[in-house]
Structures are given as structure tokens and as C-alpha cells.
Scaffold this motif. Sequence first.
Motif, PDB file in Angstrom:
ATOM      1  N   GLY A 135       0.799  -1.215   0.000  1.00 39.46           N
ATOM      2  CA  GLY A 135       0.000   0.000   0.000  1.00 39.46           C
ATOM      3  C   GLY A 135       0.837   1.272   0.000  1.00 39.46           C
ATOM      4  O   GLY A 135       0.291   2.365  -0.090  1.00 39.46           O
ATOM      5  N   ASP A 136       2.160   1.124   0.074  1.00 39.69           N
ATOM      6  CA  ASP A 136       3.033   2.299   0.053  1.00 39.69           C
ATOM      7  C   ASP A 136       3.387   2.717  -1.366  1.00 39.69           C
ATOM      8  O   ASP A 136       3.909   3.804  -1.583  1.00 39.69           O
ATOM      9  CB  ASP A 136       4.342   2.026   0.819  1.00 39.69           C
ATOM     10  N   ASN A 140      -2.638  -1.146   2.053  1.00 37.64           N
ATOM     11  CA  ASN A 140      -3.340  -1.304   0.795  1.00 37.64           C
ATOM     12  C   ASN A 140      -4.825  -0.942   0.833  1.00 37.64           C
ATOM     13  O   ASN A 140      -5.422  -0.683   1.883  1.00 37.64           O
ATOM     14  CB  ASN A 140      -3.167  -2.746   0.294  1.00 37.64           C
ATOM     15  N   THR A 141      -5.402  -0.904  -0.316  1.00 38.46           N
ATOM     16  CA  THR A 141      -6.831  -0.754  -0.541  1.00 38.46           C
ATOM     17  C   THR A 141      -7.206  -1.925  -1.425  1.00 38.46           C
ATOM     18  O   THR A 141      -6.644  -2.084  -2.510  1.00 38.46           O
ATOM     19  CB  THR A 141      -7.131   0.590  -1.245  1.00 38.46           C
ATOM     20  N   VAL A 142      -8.125  -2.767  -0.959  1.00 34.56           N
ATOM     21  CA  VAL A 142      -8.397  -4.031  -1.642  1.00 34.56           C
ATOM     22  C   VAL A 142      -9.867  -4.173  -2.029  1.00 34.56           C
ATOM     23  O   VAL A 142     -10.746  -3.559  -1.423  1.00 34.56           O
ATOM     24  CB  VAL A 142      -7.983  -5.249  -0.781  1.00 34.56           C
ATOM     25  N   ILE A 143     -10.096  -5.003  -3.022  1.00 37.97           N
ATOM     26  CA  ILE A 143     -11.458  -5.372  -3.414  1.00 37.97           C
ATOM     27  C   ILE A 143     -11.902  -6.487  -2.477  1.00 37.97           C
ATOM     28  O   ILE A 143     -11.276  -7.542  -2.417  1.00 37.97           O
ATOM     29  CB  ILE A 143     -11.506  -5.808  -4.885  1.00 37.97           C
ATOM     30  N   THR A 144     -12.971  -6.235  -1.731  1.00 38.52           N
ATOM     31  CA  THR A 144     -13.441  -7.206  -0.742  1.00 38.52           C
ATOM     32  C   THR A 144     -14.742  -7.902  -1.150  1.00 38.52           C
ATOM     33  O   THR A 144     -15.146  -8.864  -0.496  1.00 38.52           O
ATOM     34  CB  THR A 144     -13.653  -6.536   0.627  1.00 38.52           C
ATOM     35  N   SER A 145     -15.382  -7.406  -2.199  1.00 44.03           N
ATOM     36  CA  SER A 145     -16.621  -8.029  -2.644  1.00 44.03           C
ATOM     37  C   SER A 145     -16.801  -7.801  -4.143  1.00 44.03           C
ATOM     38  O   SER A 145     -16.578  -6.694  -4.636  1.00 44.03           O
ATOM     39  CB  SER A 145     -17.820  -7.438  -1.887  1.00 44.03           C
ATOM     40  N   ILE A 146     -17.195  -8.862  -4.829  1.00 43.61           N
ATOM     41  CA  ILE A 146     -17.595  -8.799  -6.232  1.00 43.61           C
ATOM     42  C   ILE A 146     -18.923  -9.542  -6.311  1.00 43.61           C
ATOM     43  O   ILE A 146     -18.995 -10.730  -6.018  1.00 43.61           O
ATOM     44  CB  ILE A 146     -16.572  -9.473  -7.173  1.00 43.61           C
ATOM     45  N   ARG A 147     -19.973  -8.820  -6.691  1.00 42.09           N
ATOM     46  CA  ARG A 147     -21.311  -9.411  -6.745  1.00 42.09           C
ATOM     47  C   ARG A 147     -21.943  -9.167  -8.112  1.00 42.09           C
ATOM     48  O   ARG A 147     -21.681  -8.145  -8.740  1.00 42.09           O
ATOM     49  CB  ARG A 147     -22.211  -8.809  -5.673  1.00 42.09           C
ATOM     50  N   LYS A 148     -22.782 -10.116  -8.488  1.00 41.74           N
ATOM     51  CA  LYS A 148     -23.590  -9.954  -9.699  1.00 41.74           C
ATOM     52  C   LYS A 148     -24.823 -10.817  -9.542  1.00 41.74           C
ATOM     53  O   LYS A 148     -24.715 -11.993  -9.172  1.00 41.74           O
ATOM     54  CB  LYS A 148     -22.798 -10.370 -10.938  1.00 41.74           C
TER      55      LYS A 148
END
Length: 105
Positions: free
Chosen positions: A29-30, A58-66
Motif C-alpha cells: 500500500g506504500d 493497501n486498498t483491496v477489493i473485498t466483494s464482487i457481486r452480480k
Amino acid sequence: MPVSQCECCGGTCSWSWTEAFEKFGFNDGDGQVETWNVEAVLTEAGYDVTVTGWGMHNTVITSIRKDGTEFIPQNDPDVTFGYDDPRGYLPAEIVRLLDQELPDP
């Protein structure tokens, strides 16, 4: 490998889409965090994406929905989110999409 213009020096910054799912991605994340690029590809493909800051990491993707389906395992004892390679737990369709739009060499 995706390449972006470095926000600090104007040079090139190489990265991998998998870093958007890793606690220590983007140089913990640095470095130049490019999670938004991965989010944009997924959103354009019709997925609902949640991005979360992980403390000072860091900044992360924690959910992917469809269509009401969550594609990041939330309570799977065989997946340690943030540490395991997302290629191992994301559906093949999502991996193909990200590989196509944000290819590694």
C-alpha cells in the motif's frame, strides 16, 4: 503487465491485477495503488464491487457481486483472503476478464 504513469516521477509503474486483492499488494500500500483500475474493469462488466481500505495496508477489493451472487469467498476455511492468490478462489470467468483487460506479460 499493466503499466500506469507514476504519480511521483512521471515514469512507468508496472503492476498486476492480483495486487488489488492482496493485503501486501502495491508495495504494502506504500506504492502506487491501482485497485481502482481493477474495480473499473469489473464494474464495466456489470459486477458490483466493494473496495475497502485495509488499515495502513493497501486498498483491496473485498466483494464482487452480480445478480445476488458473491464471488469472493467470505467464510471458506480454505481461503485466506488477502494472502491467497485470487486466481485460486475467483471464478474462471472473472480471472479471464481481468487477464484479458489487464494482462501480465
